[in-house]
Design a protein around this motif. Structure first.
Motif, PDB file in Angstrom:
ATOM      1  N   PHE A  33       6.710   5.469  -0.395  1.00 47.97           N
ATOM      2  CA  PHE A  33       6.667   4.092   0.123  1.00 47.97           C
ATOM      3  C   PHE A  33       6.494   3.077  -1.002  1.00 47.97           C
ATOM      4  N   THR A  34       5.703   3.413  -2.012  1.00 48.44           N
ATOM      5  CA  THR A  34       5.434   2.453  -3.089  1.00 48.44           C
ATOM      6  C   THR A  34       6.664   2.163  -3.937  1.00 48.44           C
ATOM      7  N   LYS A  35       7.719   2.956  -3.803  1.00 46.61           N
ATOM      8  CA  LYS A  35       8.955   2.717  -4.550  1.00 46.61           C
ATOM      9  C   LYS A  35      10.001   1.982  -3.720  1.00 46.61           C
ATOM     10  N   ASP A  72      -1.257  -4.228  -7.247  1.00 48.63           N
ATOM     11  CA  ASP A  72      -0.542  -3.555  -8.334  1.00 48.63           C
ATOM     12  C   ASP A  72       0.966  -3.781  -8.280  1.00 48.63           C
ATOM     13  N   GLY A  73       1.432  -4.610  -7.320  1.00 48.57           N
ATOM     14  CA  GLY A  73       2.844  -4.956  -7.235  1.00 48.57           C
ATOM     15  C   GLY A  73       3.689  -4.003  -6.420  1.00 48.57           C
ATOM     16  N   THR A  74       3.070  -3.070  -5.719  1.00 53.71           N
ATOM     17  CA  THR A  74       3.809  -2.130  -4.879  1.00 53.71           C
ATOM     18  C   THR A  74       3.580  -2.462  -3.404  1.00 53.71           C
ATOM     19  N   PRO A  75       4.555  -2.115  -2.557  1.00 48.78           N
ATOM     20  CA  PRO A  75       4.379  -2.393  -1.130  1.00 48.78           C
ATOM     21  C   PRO A  75       3.396  -1.431  -0.474  1.00 48.78           C
TER      22      PRO A  75
END
Length: 99
Positions: A33-35, A72-75
């Motif tokens: 998900f973070t990508k 941290d800039g990730t969803p």
């Protein structure tokens, strides 16, 4: 009055493996998900969803899911359902849960 647009990611299920997948900024389907690409513009999100929906040889059931940007800039998923889907299958210890 329509509800205001909230940030979204595009999510689906891999056609052959069944894993939850997400559309990345490069247009590739990823399992983390973070990508995933976070969309803040509704027109861009709908356009990318239409393009992604044409890749039916890769996935099934693409849709926009609410997300927020972490520090941290990730969803990060907003709703319980999407948080649950990031964990992988719940019937036994395999896939994302094994990692």
């Amino acid at each position: 009055m329509p509800r205001p647009f909230t940030p979204k990611v595009i999510t689906s299920n891999h056609l052959l493996e069944g894993d939850v997948i997400y559309l990345s900024p490069t247009g590739e389907w990823v399992r983390n998900f973070t990508k995933a690409e976070l969309f803040t513009n509704p027109e861009v999100a709908e356009t990318r969803l239409k393009i992604a929906d044409q890749q039916r040889n890769i996935h099934v059931g693409a849709y926009l899911a609410d997300a927020v940007m972490r520090e941290d800039g990730t969803p990060e998923p907003v709703h319980f359902r999407e948080r649950f889907r990031t964990k992988g299958p719940s019937n036994y210890f395999h896939g994302k849960q094994a990692e």
